[in-house]
Design a protein around this motif. Sequence first.
Motif, mmCIF file in Angstrom:
data_model
loop_
_atom_site.group_PDB
_atom_site.id
_atom_site.type_symbol
_atom_site.label_atom_id
_atom_site.label_comp_id
_atom_site.label_asym_id
_atom_site.label_seq_id
_atom_site.Cartn_x
_atom_site.Cartn_y
_atom_site.Cartn_z
ATOM 1 N N ASN A 21 -6.347 -2.295 -8.276
ATOM 2 C CA ASN A 21 -5.376 -2.547 -7.200
ATOM 3 C C ASN A 21 -6.087 -2.770 -5.868
ATOM 4 O O ASN A 21 -5.719 -3.648 -5.096
ATOM 5 N N GLN A 22 -7.108 -1.961 -5.612
ATOM 6 C CA GLN A 22 -7.881 -2.133 -4.376
ATOM 7 C C GLN A 22 -8.552 -3.506 -4.337
ATOM 8 O O GLN A 22 -8.604 -4.156 -3.295
ATOM 9 N N LEU A 78 -2.718 3.948 -5.378
ATOM 10 C CA LEU A 78 -3.391 3.187 -4.316
ATOM 11 C C LEU A 78 -4.911 3.216 -4.474
ATOM 12 O O LEU A 78 -5.597 2.263 -4.130
ATOM 13 N N ASP A 79 -5.440 4.308 -5.023
ATOM 14 C CA ASP A 79 -6.899 4.398 -5.155
ATOM 15 C C ASP A 79 -7.415 3.750 -6.442
ATOM 16 O O ASP A 79 -8.608 3.791 -6.720
ATOM 17 N N ASP A 80 -6.531 3.148 -7.215
ATOM 18 C CA ASP A 80 -6.950 2.464 -8.432
ATOM 19 C C ASP A 80 -7.863 1.288 -8.065
ATOM 20 O O ASP A 80 -7.531 0.483 -7.192
ATOM 21 N N GLY A 81 -8.989 1.182 -8.746
ATOM 22 C CA GLY A 81 -9.987 0.170 -8.399
ATOM 23 C C GLY A 81 -9.470 -1.254 -8.488
ATOM 24 O O GLY A 81 -9.739 -2.080 -7.605
ATOM 25 N N GLY A 90 0.899 3.866 -2.941
ATOM 26 C CA GLY A 90 0.638 5.257 -2.572
ATOM 27 C C GLY A 90 1.708 6.185 -3.126
ATOM 28 O O GLY A 90 1.404 7.265 -3.648
ATOM 29 N N GLU A 124 0.839 -1.212 0.000
ATOM 30 C CA GLU A 124 0.000 0.000 0.000
ATOM 31 C C GLU A 124 0.869 1.254 0.000
ATOM 32 O O GLU A 124 0.559 2.236 -0.679
ATOM 33 N N SER A 158 -7.907 -6.418 -1.615
ATOM 34 C CA SER A 158 -9.040 -6.979 -0.895
ATOM 35 C C SER A 158 -9.044 -8.510 -1.002
ATOM 36 O O SER A 158 -9.310 -9.217 -0.021
#
Lengths: 137, 141
Positions: free
Chosen positions: B62-63, B57-60, B52, B48, B67
Amino acid sequence: MAAMNYFEKWLTDLAQRQTMLLPKAVRVAGVRDKILGPRSDYAKIDVLCEPADSLEIKFDLPNLQEAQQHGYLDWAVMGMLDVLMTENTYPLRNVRLTIKGADIDSIKSNQMAFRHAGRNAARNLFEAIRPKVIPST
Amino acid sequence: MTRLFLMLLTLLFSLSGPAMGEYSDFAHSSFAAKTLPNVTEKGLARIESHLGNLGALDDGANQAMLSRLRSGQTTTPDINFYMHELKESARMRAGLDYDAAHKATLQWQGIPYGPASPAQIYHPDVIRQFSTEFNPAAWPQ
């Protein structure tokens, strides 16, 4: 009390509101070049924007077939509309957009990269036509 | 002879240790590609931080991969994602730029650099969910 369908209201308003006018023809580039960790995005477009009576879209580029293969040009146009329709007080709808160039990276390009490139091109268009303050001498 | 052996051993560790970045949560260098690493919270936090720093990090997608890892998924693409990001992050901390670190990590993983390489680093379900953000060559068949 029935809840208002804000999404429908927003769409209707966007389609019916008067258009802002493009004062002159402007040629702009739009770029998306971003590292996303294990992958990257890349797309670049070159667009001629001219005043028109309604929205017109044209493609006039040497690698048309390659650019249309995965719908990249359609995504670029949608990206331009994302910004043209919402960035200012009035949407810019009466405009002829001619895509004159599309730079495709065989590894990094994808549909959303072209949408971002379209958004960047539209923001560059607004920047180009923004009235500038001329410093007094 | 023993001295020569020790010198060679020292040289080997100097190349595969700090220069490549050390991880506490999975085996070093090429052994990591052949053994299933433990996915740890420390490793995920490092990924992360790396994402970042790259502004990703906020790329869908990657999230979604993070998860999956947190929920215990250990399919090949899940582990490839985990290993890739840890190794790439270590190489960048050692001074490589992103492009060099990314390509060297793919090579270390035995994944050819090309339009389809994300298909081996992201799970097919994630690529399907975010298909417009992937090169069509990486789309699942």
